[in-house]
Design an enzyme around this catalytic site. Structure first.
Site, PDB file in Angstrom:
ATOM      1  N   ARG A 177      -0.009   7.573  10.629  1.00  0.00           N
ATOM      2  CA  ARG A 177       1.040   7.026  10.419  1.00  0.00           C
ATOM      3  C   ARG A 177       2.407   8.524  11.226  1.00  0.00           C
ATOM      4  O   ARG A 177       3.365   8.831  11.504  1.00  0.00           O
ATOM      5  CB  ARG A 177       1.191   6.180   9.730  1.00  0.00           C
ATOM      6  CG  ARG A 177       2.578   6.546   9.903  1.00  0.00           C
ATOM      7  CD  ARG A 177       3.497   4.966   9.429  1.00  0.00           C
ATOM      8  NE  ARG A 177       3.752   5.496   7.451  1.00  0.00           N
ATOM      9  CZ  ARG A 177       4.795   5.921   7.386  1.00  0.00           C
ATOM     10  NH1 ARG A 177       5.933   5.661   7.677  1.00  0.00           N
ATOM     11  NH2 ARG A 177       5.161   6.300   5.718  1.00  0.00           N
ATOM     12  N   LYS A 187      13.567  -6.241  -0.516  1.00  0.00           N
ATOM     13  CA  LYS A 187      12.612  -6.858  -0.978  1.00  0.00           C
ATOM     14  C   LYS A 187      10.538  -6.564  -1.101  1.00  0.00           C
ATOM     15  O   LYS A 187      10.721  -6.713  -0.038  1.00  0.00           O
ATOM     16  CB  LYS A 187      12.364  -8.352   0.199  1.00  0.00           C
ATOM     17  CG  LYS A 187      11.520  -8.834  -0.832  1.00  0.00           C
ATOM     18  CD  LYS A 187      11.364  -9.482  -2.052  1.00  0.00           C
ATOM     19  CE  LYS A 187      10.663 -10.690  -2.574  1.00  0.00           C
ATOM     20  NZ  LYS A 187       9.633 -10.052  -2.377  1.00  0.00           N
ATOM     21  N   CYS A 190      -2.844   0.078   7.470  1.00  0.00           N
ATOM     22  CA  CYS A 190      -2.673  -0.134   8.405  1.00  0.00           C
ATOM     23  C   CYS A 190      -3.511   0.733   9.413  1.00  0.00           C
ATOM     24  O   CYS A 190      -4.075   0.207  10.543  1.00  0.00           O
ATOM     25  CB  CYS A 190      -1.338  -0.641   8.614  1.00  0.00           C
ATOM     26  SG  CYS A 190       0.016   1.240   8.502  1.00  0.00           S
ATOM     27  N   GLY A 227       3.385  -5.255   6.711  1.00  0.00           N
ATOM     28  CA  GLY A 227       2.497  -6.510   6.547  1.00  0.00           C
ATOM     29  C   GLY A 227       1.968  -6.933   7.012  1.00  0.00           C
ATOM     30  O   GLY A 227       1.477  -6.315   8.409  1.00  0.00           O
ATOM     31  N   GLY A 228       1.290  -8.200   7.379  1.00  0.00           N
ATOM     32  CA  GLY A 228       0.540  -8.489   7.631  1.00  0.00           C
ATOM     33  C   GLY A 228       1.050  -9.902   8.982  1.00  0.00           C
ATOM     34  O   GLY A 228       2.186  -9.497   9.151  1.00  0.00           O
ATOM     35  N   ASP A 229       0.663 -11.484   8.569  1.00  0.00           N
ATOM     36  CA  ASP A 229       0.737 -12.184   9.127  1.00  0.00           C
ATOM     37  C   ASP A 229       1.734 -12.726   8.652  1.00  0.00           C
ATOM     38  O   ASP A 229       2.540 -13.234  10.024  1.00  0.00           O
ATOM     39  CB  ASP A 229      -0.363 -12.869   9.448  1.00  0.00           C
ATOM     40  CG  ASP A 229      -2.134 -12.808   9.790  1.00  0.00           C
ATOM     41  OD1 ASP A 229      -1.962 -11.427  11.081  1.00  0.00           O
ATOM     42  OD2 ASP A 229      -2.478 -13.408   9.540  1.00  0.00           O
ATOM     43  N   ASN A 287       0.642  -1.786   0.037  1.00  0.00           N
ATOM     44  CA  ASN A 287       0.096   0.107  -0.151  1.00  0.00           C
ATOM     45  C   ASN A 287       0.881   1.447   0.425  1.00  0.00           C
ATOM     46  O   ASN A 287       0.214   2.159  -0.324  1.00  0.00           O
ATOM     47  CB  ASN A 287      -0.861   0.147   0.913  1.00  0.00           C
ATOM     48  CG  ASN A 287      -0.034   0.148   2.902  1.00  0.00           C
ATOM     49  OD1 ASN A 287       1.151  -0.614   2.754  1.00  0.00           O
ATOM     50  ND2 ASN A 287      -1.170  -0.091   3.584  1.00  0.00           N
ATOM     51  N   TYR A 288       2.327   0.895   0.386  1.00  0.00           N
ATOM     52  CA  TYR A 288       2.914   2.376  -0.032  1.00  0.00           C
ATOM     53  C   TYR A 288       4.285   1.964  -0.054  1.00  0.00           C
ATOM     54  O   TYR A 288       4.888   1.935   0.768  1.00  0.00           O
ATOM     55  CB  TYR A 288       3.324   2.870   2.004  1.00  0.00           C
ATOM     56  CG  TYR A 288       1.881   3.910   2.087  1.00  0.00           C
ATOM     57  CD1 TYR A 288       1.845   5.189   1.541  1.00  0.00           C
ATOM     58  CD2 TYR A 288       0.841   3.013   2.718  1.00  0.00           C
ATOM     59  CE1 TYR A 288       0.790   5.804   2.030  1.00  0.00           C
ATOM     60  CE2 TYR A 288      -0.903   3.821   3.128  1.00  0.00           C
ATOM     61  CZ  TYR A 288      -0.644   5.385   2.144  1.00  0.00           C
ATOM     62  OH  TYR A 288      -1.823   5.980   2.913  1.00  0.00           O
ATOM     63  N   GLY A 331       4.675 -11.701   9.002  1.00  0.00           N
ATOM     64  CA  GLY A 331       5.445 -10.810   9.876  1.00  0.00           C
ATOM     65  C   GLY A 331       5.330 -12.139  11.136  1.00  0.00           C
ATOM     66  O   GLY A 331       6.431 -11.806  11.592  1.00  0.00           O
ATOM     67  N   GLU A 368      -9.268  -7.240  10.059  1.00  0.00           N
ATOM     68  CA  GLU A 368      -9.160  -6.317   9.272  1.00  0.00           C
ATOM     69  C   GLU A 368      -9.575  -6.568   8.019  1.00  0.00           C
ATOM     70  O   GLU A 368      -9.134  -7.588   6.559  1.00  0.00           O
ATOM     71  CB  GLU A 368      -7.739  -5.768   9.224  1.00  0.00           C
ATOM     72  CG  GLU A 368      -7.367  -4.969   8.668  1.00  0.00           C
ATOM     73  CD  GLU A 368      -5.443  -5.296   9.062  1.00  0.00           C
ATOM     74  OE1 GLU A 368      -5.087  -3.583   9.024  1.00  0.00           O
ATOM     75  OE2 GLU A 368      -5.064  -5.499   8.813  1.00  0.00           O
ATOM     76  N   GLU A 390       5.707  -4.043  11.916  1.00  0.00           N
ATOM     77  CA  GLU A 390       4.088  -3.114  11.584  1.00  0.00           C
ATOM     78  C   GLU A 390       3.808  -4.527  11.185  1.00  0.00           C
ATOM     79  O   GLU A 390       3.470  -4.371   9.920  1.00  0.00           O
ATOM     80  CB  GLU A 390       4.197  -1.948  11.448  1.00  0.00           C
ATOM     81  CG  GLU A 390       3.006  -1.562  11.690  1.00  0.00           C
ATOM     82  CD  GLU A 390       1.851  -1.444  10.691  1.00  0.00           C
ATOM     83  OE1 GLU A 390       1.103  -2.063  10.793  1.00  0.00           O
ATOM     84  OE2 GLU A 390       2.230  -0.810   9.536  1.00  0.00           O
TER      85      GLU A 390
END
Length: 496
Positions: A451, A192, A298, A245-247, A169-170, A249, A391, A264
């Site tokens: 943020r 990456k 997020c 990112g998401g899960d 997203n960013y 992480g 989410e 995050e």
């Protein structure tokens, strides 16, 4: 235009190259990864599918380059970062074009992201010179039982090789938020990028290349996470991981071993609305917080917890504003654009269907065309609905009516996430009490979660992350304290 002019070197035919040893290269795999345009749902770009052998070479180069970079004067590191920032801002148009086409970011927001990223790099250069130019001088006789026979000098030293993994997203802003602190602190950087967002990131990396950073100091490898993802995050050459990112992480944190982590991982940011709140202000912030970039943030408002006594009025105000949102293509600067992928759209639709089956009130008709989902406000959502906890990462916002402040705080704190939250009230005492009670990294009072600005601390509790971001915190995180102790033969006291 993307891939032309100064960016011509990064494109080979119709496949974008990866970046290593100061050069743009083709992968020996001979394979490419397709990037699907969320609007057309057709292949927009292709990037190299890097191999594990190529990752190994990148890590070796990064390790070698870092040793020399650590000896580069701080002012010179800062000078190169300022140069990269200026080049990035100068070439905002082609980078923004990529953001529009590969992640369906509205055109004006795409330009804003690129400019903001340049500003972040410059601020980081200045802040790094100040932070890293200072150390501490300690004396032993400040601790009981000691004479002044030891002088301790402390300074900050780089960790080594930093692996940066930003989200779709960013892909530019959240990449430079990792790159700039790593570089000013004396580290080398392996990026990456996400598949959706990779071409934007490659254009951004080329701006650093044009600035003249040493070969091997910055690398950017593209490819499938299934092939090089774990290989990168578990690589013995990595000394620090910064991931957004998401899960995924959580899995990375379990495999990474004893290296510093900055993560995050998303949120379910709650908006608590009290009876005395300015409801026009609340409605405006719910629209901004819940629906900007189609809710794919997020820090988006992801659940509204409103006192029953003002719920009807607030819902009507929000409904009126939702009706004015434009829906369509990112090139047309629409407010609501397609979500990033078909799988994302399907996931969001699953949450909507669950809410419908369990009796939520639909304030608009649910409408979807491919990856494009029209904005939807769901009233009378209950805790037994998935949308109350999961989410969506899309333009769907649940409203839960509460009868007490405690009920709102309880729902917020019952979530596995704890990134941000917000509270709307004119009573500053209540605002502080609620803020202190909310188990989130940040609480915004009378504003939607956000943020930025990028130098503010940004952190999550629970499943929302590890460590803290923000320029200053990231510089501290990407360094270690080094102590040098001078042992004196006899006690020595200044002017004694």
């Amino acid at each position: 235009m993307a891939g032309t002019g100064v960016f011509a070197d990064i494109l080979d035919g119709d496949v974008y190259k990866y970046y290593a040893d100061g050069e743009w290269k083709k992968s020996s795999s001979g394979k490419a990864v397709a990037i699907i345009n969320p609007t057309t749902r057709k292949t927009q770009y292709k990037v190299q599918a890097c191999t594990q052998v190529e990752v190994n070479k990148v890590m070796e180069s990064a390790k070698t380059a870092q040793k020399s970079w650590a000896k580069t004067p701080l002012w010179k590191r800062a000078e190169l970062l300022h140069k990269a920032a200026a080049i990035l801002k100068e070439h905002r148009a082609p980078v923004a074009e990529c953001l529009v086409k590969e992640i369906a970011k509205p055109a004006k927001d795409a330009v804003t992201e690129v400019v903001r990223s340049g500003d972040l790099v410059s601020y980081c250069a200045e802040e790094g010179v100040r932070i890293l130019g200072e150390g501490k001088f300690l004396v032993s006789d400040s601790f009981p039982g000691n004479e002044r026979t030891k002088y301790c000098l402390t300074s900050k030293i780089p960790l080594g090789v930093v692996l940066a993994i930003p989200p779709f997203n960013y892909p530019v802003n959240l990449a430079v938020s990792k790159i700039a602190p790593a570089l000013i602190a004396g580290n080398s950087l392996v990026l990456k990028p996400p598949t959706q967002g990779a071409v934007s990131a490659l254009h951004m990396v080329h701006c650093f290349h044009l600035a003249g950073f040493p070969k091997g100091l910055i690398s950017c490898v593209t490819g499938k996470g299934s092939e090089i993802g774990d290989f990168l995050t578990m690589h013995p050459g990595v000394n620090c991981i910064s991931f957004t990112g998401g899960d995924t992480g959580i899995a990375i944190s379990k495999k990474a071993g004893m290296i510093p982590l900055q993560m995050e991982l998303g949120g379910k940011d709650a908006c608590i609305v009290l009876e005395d709140a300015d409801l026009d202000l609340v409605a405006a912030n719910i629209i901004k917080g819940g629906f900007s970039y189609s809710g794919q943030r997020c820090t988006a408002v992801k659940v509204v917890l409103v006192m029953e006594s003002v719920a009807d009025v607030l819902v009507e105000k929000v409904k009126a504003k939702v009706a004015k949102l434009t829906v369509g293509a990112p090139e047309d600067d629409c407010d609501i654009t397609p979500v990033v992928s078909e799988s994302s759209a399907n996931f969001i639709e699953g949450l909507v269907k669950d809410a419908k089956e369990k009796g939520a009130t639909f304030c608009q008709l649910y409408k979807r065309d491919g990856n494009l989902i029209w904005p939807l406000l769901l009233d009378n959502v209950r805790p037994d609905m998935r949308i109350a906890w999961e989410e969506p990462f899309g333009p769907v916002l649940p409203v839960i009516r509460i009868n007490s402040i405690e009920e709102g705080i309880h729902h917020c704190n019952a979530s596995n996430f704890g990134l941000q939250g917000c509270v709307f009230t004119k009573d500053v005492n209540k605002a502080i009490l609620i803020s202190d009670a909310m188990e989130t990294g940040t609480v915004q009072i009378n504003s939607a979660p956000a943020r930025g600005p990028d130098h503010f601390p940004f952190q999550g509790l629970k499943d929302s992350g590890i460590g803290s971001q923000g320029i200053t915190n990231s510089i501290h995180m990407m360094t270690k304290i080094k102590s040098t102790v001078i042992n004196l033969p006899t006690p020595s006291y200044t002017m004694g």
